[in-house]
Design an enzyme around this catalytic site. Sequence first.
Site, mmCIF file in Angstrom:
data_model
loop_
_atom_site.group_PDB
_atom_site.id
_atom_site.type_symbol
_atom_site.label_atom_id
_atom_site.label_comp_id
_atom_site.label_asym_id
_atom_site.label_seq_id
_atom_site.Cartn_x
_atom_site.Cartn_y
_atom_site.Cartn_z
ATOM 1 N N ARG A 103 0.839 -1.196 0.000
ATOM 2 C CA ARG A 103 0.000 0.000 0.000
ATOM 3 C C ARG A 103 0.881 1.256 0.000
ATOM 4 O O ARG A 103 2.092 1.189 0.251
ATOM 5 C CB ARG A 103 -0.913 -0.001 1.226
ATOM 6 C CG ARG A 103 -1.992 -1.064 1.193
ATOM 7 C CD ARG A 103 -2.752 -1.162 2.508
ATOM 8 N NE ARG A 103 -1.934 -1.743 3.576
ATOM 9 C CZ ARG A 103 -2.350 -1.927 4.822
ATOM 10 N NH1 ARG A 103 -3.577 -1.561 5.168
ATOM 11 N NH2 ARG A 103 -1.544 -2.474 5.726
ATOM 12 N N LYS A 136 1.515 2.069 7.171
ATOM 13 C CA LYS A 136 1.900 1.294 8.354
ATOM 14 C C LYS A 136 2.770 2.125 9.292
ATOM 15 O O LYS A 136 3.328 3.159 8.926
ATOM 16 C CB LYS A 136 2.644 0.018 7.944
ATOM 17 C CG LYS A 136 1.748 -0.998 7.251
ATOM 18 C CD LYS A 136 0.540 -1.390 8.103
ATOM 19 C CE LYS A 136 0.912 -2.171 9.348
ATOM 20 N NZ LYS A 136 -0.271 -2.469 10.189
ATOM 21 N N TYR A 188 -1.219 4.681 10.403
ATOM 22 C CA TYR A 188 -1.557 3.715 11.457
ATOM 23 C C TYR A 188 -0.352 3.567 12.373
ATOM 24 O O TYR A 188 0.790 3.494 11.915
ATOM 25 C CB TYR A 188 -1.891 2.343 10.854
ATOM 26 C CG TYR A 188 -3.240 2.261 10.179
ATOM 27 C CD1 TYR A 188 -4.405 2.448 10.908
ATOM 28 C CD2 TYR A 188 -3.348 1.981 8.828
ATOM 29 C CE1 TYR A 188 -5.649 2.370 10.303
ATOM 30 C CE2 TYR A 188 -4.588 1.903 8.209
ATOM 31 C CZ TYR A 188 -5.737 2.094 8.951
ATOM 32 O OH TYR A 188 -6.964 2.020 8.347
ATOM 33 N N HIS A 200 -0.791 1.808 16.057
ATOM 34 C CA HIS A 200 -0.988 0.611 16.905
ATOM 35 C C HIS A 200 0.115 0.538 17.975
ATOM 36 O O HIS A 200 0.889 -0.409 18.050
ATOM 37 C CB HIS A 200 -0.984 -0.658 16.057
ATOM 38 C CG HIS A 200 -2.068 -0.688 15.011
ATOM 39 N ND1 HIS A 200 -3.403 -0.811 15.339
ATOM 40 C CD2 HIS A 200 -2.009 -0.602 13.660
ATOM 41 C CE1 HIS A 200 -4.124 -0.811 14.216
ATOM 42 N NE2 HIS A 200 -3.313 -0.665 13.199
ATOM 43 N N GLU A 227 -6.031 4.838 13.529
ATOM 44 C CA GLU A 227 -6.932 3.902 14.214
ATOM 45 C C GLU A 227 -7.640 4.490 15.425
ATOM 46 O O GLU A 227 -8.562 3.862 15.966
ATOM 47 C CB GLU A 227 -6.189 2.623 14.628
ATOM 48 C CG GLU A 227 -5.210 2.764 15.773
ATOM 49 C CD GLU A 227 -3.820 3.204 15.359
ATOM 50 O OE1 GLU A 227 -2.917 3.178 16.212
ATOM 51 O OE2 GLU A 227 -3.640 3.584 14.170
ATOM 52 N N ASP A 240 -2.504 -6.767 15.142
ATOM 53 C CA ASP A 240 -1.937 -5.412 15.161
ATOM 54 C C ASP A 240 -1.976 -4.811 16.557
ATOM 55 O O ASP A 240 -1.167 -3.943 16.891
ATOM 56 C CB ASP A 240 -2.710 -4.497 14.207
ATOM 57 C CG ASP A 240 -2.082 -4.434 12.822
ATOM 58 O OD1 ASP A 240 -0.904 -4.779 12.701
ATOM 59 O OD2 ASP A 240 -2.777 -4.038 11.878
#
Length: 371
Positions: A15, A75, A94, A96, A118, A270
């Site tokens: 991505r 990511k 993101y 996490h 998120e 994740d």
Amino acid sequence: MRVGTVGEIKNHEYRVGLTPESARELVVNGHEVWVETGAGLGIGASDEDYVAAGAVIQPDARTVFDGAEMIVKVKEPQPVECAMLRRGQILYTYLHLAPDPEQTAALVKSGVTAIAYETVTGPGGSLPLLKPMSQVAGRMSIQAGATALEKAHGGRGVLLGGVPGVLPGRVLVIGGGVVGFNAAQMAVGLGADVTILDRDPEVLERLGTHFESRAKTRFSNRANIQQMICEAELVIGAVLVPGAAAPKLVTRDMLKCMKPGAVLVDVAIDQGGCFETSHATTHQDPTYIVDGVVHYCVANMPGAVARTSTYALNNVTLPHALKIAELGWREAMRRNPHLAAGLNVHDGKLTYQAVAEELGYAFVPVAEVLG
């Protein structure tokens, strides 16, 4: 504002933070976009596509990190990327953080202003920037689980939909949110015998109304989890505590009753995973076996369908990126408390309570940071 995006370097992550179309939107709104050469190849977007959109191609990630005021990724930054972040820079991706103390420490050290997709909220407590990837991961979990069930991949050798005269495979979905709903949809579509567990009576009612007799629902407690995993060929872990580590709902001891070759797919990996025996894997080496049970715990499942995932993600991340670029992150957050909920790290401080508590940092409220 100068906005940059780079090629993702996590294992088999294809991505990209900005599509050419998103780059164009930023450019026509008066911003400059820098793109690392080759960043979009995983979604079929060439450097020429970005140039046609008005972006500037840069030779490497270091140049983009050094020059951009805001980095838009997919990511969480890897250690080499964390080392390139700096105080006063915005990171929008993101994160996490709760199960990742190393990344958290690196972001704190960098002084960067880190906004996590998120934890950005929507009306009614929804998580609109997480939703499209949860939809993708939920649907992929059944694909991945069905493949892992094949004998050649270490599984039990069960076809989820069965055939005339042979019972279908039994699928247990733990968690009835976005991931669980989409997993159940796919499993039902294949003709599997599907049961969904959740603790929220309203969720169970909604699922029951939607699926009617095509899927069963049960209240999620330890006894029901224990019973149902003993019967299932495929178990999908689809639980989420926003921003915090996932609860360990299936212990190693529970695996003793599972059928040899049964499969666990941990979509919550994740956030640390909801099975005690889970540890993150990659698309290159996606499964491992514990006590005869196949575990699929790929931490970036949507990366395998990069084009679908990137466009779905950009649909929801771009509006906030435009506001941040136009107003600056502080004013954008003052005007939009839903975006403010995405602030996780700023200037060496933890600004998301669940992460701070999980990792033992002092918590600084976003309101205090915004003044």
